[in-house]
Design an enzyme around this catalytic site. Structure first.
Site, PDB file in Angstrom:
ATOM      1  N   HIS A  71       7.674   1.536  -3.696  1.00  0.00           N
ATOM      2  CA  HIS A  71       6.343   1.304  -3.619  1.00  0.00           C
ATOM      3  C   HIS A  71       5.640   2.589  -3.726  1.00  0.00           C
ATOM      4  CE1 HIS A  71       6.733   1.752   1.056  1.00  0.00           C
ATOM      5  NE2 HIS A  71       6.198   2.968   0.634  1.00  0.00           N
ATOM      6  N   ASN A 107      11.802   1.532  -1.916  1.00  0.00           N
ATOM      7  CA  ASN A 107      11.759   0.574  -2.677  1.00  0.00           C
ATOM      8  C   ASN A 107      10.880   0.482  -3.986  1.00  0.00           C
ATOM      9  OD1 ASN A 107       9.323   0.259  -1.493  1.00  0.00           O
ATOM     10  ND2 ASN A 107       9.918  -1.755  -0.516  1.00  0.00           N
TER      11      ASN A 107
HETATM   12  C1  GLP Z   1       4.693   5.219   3.100  1.00  0.00           C
HETATM   13  C2  GLP Z   1       3.463   5.538   2.436  1.00  0.00           C
HETATM   14  C3  GLP Z   1       3.683   5.709   1.158  1.00  0.00           C
HETATM   15  C4  GLP Z   1       4.840   7.139   0.981  1.00  0.00           C
HETATM   16  C5  GLP Z   1       6.026   6.410   1.401  1.00  0.00           C
HETATM   17  C6  GLP Z   1       7.175   7.326   1.180  1.00  0.00           C
HETATM   18  O1  GLP Z   1       5.207   4.005   3.118  1.00  0.00           O
HETATM   19  N1  GLP Z   1       2.448   4.441   2.610  1.00  0.00           N
HETATM   20  O2  GLP Z   1       2.466   6.569   0.518  1.00  0.00           O
HETATM   21  O3  GLP Z   1       5.006   7.418  -0.330  1.00  0.00           O
HETATM   22  O4  GLP Z   1       5.904   6.111   2.902  1.00  0.00           O
HETATM   23  O5  GLP Z   1       7.333   8.220   2.254  1.00  0.00           O
HETATM   24  P1  GLP Z   1       8.241   9.468   2.407  1.00  0.00           P
HETATM   25  O6  GLP Z   1       7.672  10.481   1.795  1.00  0.00           O
HETATM   26  O7  GLP Z   1       8.489   9.832   3.855  1.00  0.00           O
HETATM   27  O8  GLP Z   1       9.809   8.962   2.053  1.00  0.00           O
END
Ligand code: GLP
Length: 241
Positions: A138, A136
């Protein structure tokens, strides 16, 4: 903003690891801001490989992690503290005392957040911040909101994040509902920011974050304004740009 177009996840990981290696070689006592999630795992793997070859030395490196789940002890398998030990710290010569992660068991949020910002300040700020990208938009656990947050704070995780992160837990109910995260200001004050993004599932959010307006509804979009931001993304993640 610089974009490095990688072929695939492994290529993306090597490119990001190259940037981090250069940082550590040129400034051995660098303060590295580190991230969790599946995106940076390959980057850590590559750094570990180069460390074992004798090309990298982390003895003087200090680290600050972006975030931690509230309610999880550092020993908990699902904690980000455990993730970091498993995927990076235990495999290189970083001193545990030089690593920092918010303490998920501190029930006094104001105290924990003020303490974490003080830790970052005492280290003299972050030289290089590594980031992943939430589905989303973040970064860390800075969720879509009405405004950009400043320092470390406690967040209520959005439904989208709970859904995205439940794959790491036995059942959905086990996913913590709150987290401590560095704020947007902490991230923006880093000297350099490097983000790794991979896969088609992130293509739409990459387009919105980096080719659309800067808005707190897509927290990563603020990185367009950072003085030294590099997006390392594979072709699938860039397929809508
Ligand atoms: C979590 C972490 C983030 C990370 C996100 C995406 O929510 N807090 O820092 O960027 O996951 O994760 P992924 O790389 O597994 O898609």
């Amino acid at each position: 903003m610089k974009i490095i177009r990688a072929r695939d996840y492994d290529h993306m990981s090597r490119q990001a690891a190259n940037i981090i290696s250069a940082q550590v070689i040129l400034k051995p006592d660098s303060v590295l801001g580190l991230a969790t999630g599946s995106s940076p795992i390959g980057t850590y793997r590559q750094l570990i490989e180069w460390y074992h070859k004798g090309d990298l030395d982390f003895a003087q490196v200090r680290t600050v992690n972006l975030d931690e789940y509230v309610g999880l002890a550092p020993e908990d398998e699902q904690s980000y503290a455990c993730f970091m030990r498993r995927n990076f710290f235990d495999n290189v010569n970083i001193y545990p005392s030089n690593t920092n992660i918010p303490y998920g068991l501190n029930t006094n949020a104001a105290e924990e957040c003020a303490h974490y910002d003080a830790v970052i300040q005492k280290l003299g700020g972050i030289d290089l911040q590594l980031l992943g990208l939430g589905p989303n938009g973040h970064i860390g656990f800075n969720e879509p909101a009405e405004f950009f947050t400043k320092g470390t704070h406690k967040v209520s995780l959005s439904e989208a994040t709970i859904q995205a992160n439940k794959r790491f837990f036995e059942k959905e109910e086990d996913v913590p509902r709150y987290a401590y995260t560095m704020g947007i200001c902490d991230i923006m004050q880093a000297e350099r920011v490097v983000m790794v993004v991979s896969g088609e599932a992130k293509a739409a959010v990459v387009r919105e974050a980096f080719f659309g307006p800067v808005t707190p509804q897509i927290p990563a979009s603020i990185l367009q304004l950072h003085k030294d931001f590099t997006l390392v993304a594979d072709e699938a993640a860039l397929s809508e740009c």
